[in-house]
Motif scaffolding. Structure first.
Motif, PDB file in Angstrom:
ATOM      1  N   ASN A 297     100.988 115.050 145.577  1.00  0.00           N
ATOM      2  CA  ASN A 297     101.000 116.343 145.868  1.00  0.00           C
ATOM      3  C   ASN A 297     101.218 116.974 147.126  1.00  0.00           C
ATOM      4  OD1 ASN A 297      98.368 114.656 146.025  1.00  0.00           O
ATOM      5  ND2 ASN A 297      97.843 116.426 147.114  1.00  0.00           N
TER       6      ASN A 297
ATOM      7  N   HIS B 131     100.721 109.317 140.425  1.00  0.00           N
ATOM      8  CA  HIS B 131     100.006 109.384 141.681  1.00  0.00           C
ATOM      9  C   HIS B 131      98.363 109.279 141.673  1.00  0.00           C
ATOM     10  CE1 HIS B 131      99.110 110.668 145.825  1.00  0.00           C
ATOM     11  NE2 HIS B 131      98.525 111.908 145.061  1.00  0.00           N
TER      12      HIS B 131
ATOM     13  N   ASP C 269      99.599 107.203 149.822  1.00  0.00           N
ATOM     14  CA  ASP C 269      98.673 107.712 150.649  1.00  0.00           C
ATOM     15  C   ASP C 269      98.508 107.345 152.219  1.00  0.00           C
ATOM     16  OD1 ASP C 269      97.108 109.434 148.672  1.00  0.00           O
ATOM     17  OD2 ASP C 269      97.107 107.428 147.892  1.00  0.00           O
TER      18      ASP C 269
ATOM     19  N   ASP D   7     102.040 110.974 148.319  1.00  0.00           N
ATOM     20  CA  ASP D   7     101.418 111.206 149.566  1.00  0.00           C
ATOM     21  C   ASP D   7     101.981 110.195 150.715  1.00  0.00           C
ATOM     22  OD1 ASP D   7     100.496 113.395 148.146  1.00  0.00           O
ATOM     23  OD2 ASP D   7      98.351 112.901 148.289  1.00  0.00           O
TER      24      ASP D   7
ATOM     25  N   HIS E  62      95.893 108.412 145.658  1.00  0.00           N
ATOM     26  CA  HIS E  62      95.236 109.854 145.786  1.00  0.00           C
ATOM     27  C   HIS E  62      93.806 109.980 145.824  1.00  0.00           C
ATOM     28  CE1 HIS E  62      95.173 114.456 145.135  1.00  0.00           C
ATOM     29  NE2 HIS E  62      94.144 113.993 144.253  1.00  0.00           N
TER      30      HIS E  62
HETATM   31 MN    MN Z   1      97.318 113.006 146.533  1.00  0.00          MN
END
Ligand code: MN
Length: 252
Positions: free
Chosen positions: A82, A117, A11, A44, A201
């Protein structure tokens, strides 16, 4: 402190217009080169990744930083999130990183660790689960790459807008309904016969111990907006969180 066996991050949401995070990442690279054997990136990493054919000077410079780290004998593993699930072999080759499937089980010491994730556990976010079902399909990258670059850009923008408006404040901690559902997570952990999971996430870093018939440990990674936590693993000390800001790049 001897060299760490592994460091886990996720992230970062790296973006060409965000030089603060990119500088933080540089600080991390310099530190990691002398402090760990392995780096696991759990998704991410990029704020948005429309496909490897969108490689530009900025993303090449990120790939070069990772490639430099691997030349310092640090193995770098990458699992998509994602936002960057379209990151492919071309970027991976440039950066010298090893792509991991989601989920992946690794072994550290005597422990089997499940890496994901994290979005798969946010099952109250039904909109996202539908999107995940569509986009993580095997044929999706090929189909998506057939679309023109401008259409892809618009689609990615609209997905970003959706996920931003559904957060309390853009990249801060997620609302409760977007959080991990422990039942979903525990079912997954039992399926893989592990007692430890590491994921990102949700941007809610920390360790949660869920006591069932035995303890299950959930390590959640932080985002990189302020002073990120690094999840470190040392053979004799096990897992612990450390602040990137406390790491000065010098040998301890
Ligand atoms: Mn994410």
């Amino acid at each position: 402190m001897q060299s760490l066996d592994a460091v886990f991050i996720s992230d970062l949401h790296l973006h060409p217009q965000d030089s603060v995070i990119t500088n933080r990442f540089d600080q991390f690279i310099a530190w990691a080169a002398t402090h760990t054997k392995k780096v696991y990136i759990l998704g991410d990493f990029f704020h948005v990744w429309p496909g490897d054919d969108a490689l530009d000077d900025w993303s090449r410079s990120i790939a070069r930083r990772l490639a430099w780290l691997t030349q310092q004998k640090v193995a770098v593993f990458f699992m998509a999130g994602n936002r960057d699930f379209l990151l492919g072999k071309r970027f991976a080759r440039l950066a010298g990183i090893t792509q991991l499937k989601e989920p992946t089980v690794i072994t550290l010491g005597n422990d089997r660790i499940l890496l994901v994730h994290g979005d798969r556990y946010c099952t109250r976010d039904t909109g996202h689960q539908w999107l995940r079902l569509l986009t993580r399909n095997r044929w999706f990258p090929a189909l998506f790459s057939c679309l023109s670059y401008s259409i892809r850009g618009k689609l990615v923008q609209s997905v970003r807008k959706h996920s931003q408006s559904s957060r309390k404040t853009n990249r801060n901690q997620s609302a409760d309904w977007m959080d991990v559902v422990p039942k979903t997570m525990l079912r997954h952990m039992k399926q893989f016969q592990v007692q430890t999971v590491v994921h990102g996430h949700t941007h809610k870093p920390g360790l949660t111990i869920l006591n069932e018939e035995m303890p299950f440990r959930q390590y959640v990674l932080s985002d990189w907006d302020d002073n990120p936590f690094l999840l470190c693993y040392h053979e004799s000390e096990g897992f612990y969180f450390d602040r990137l800001g406390d790491c000065d790049g010098q040998e301890k």
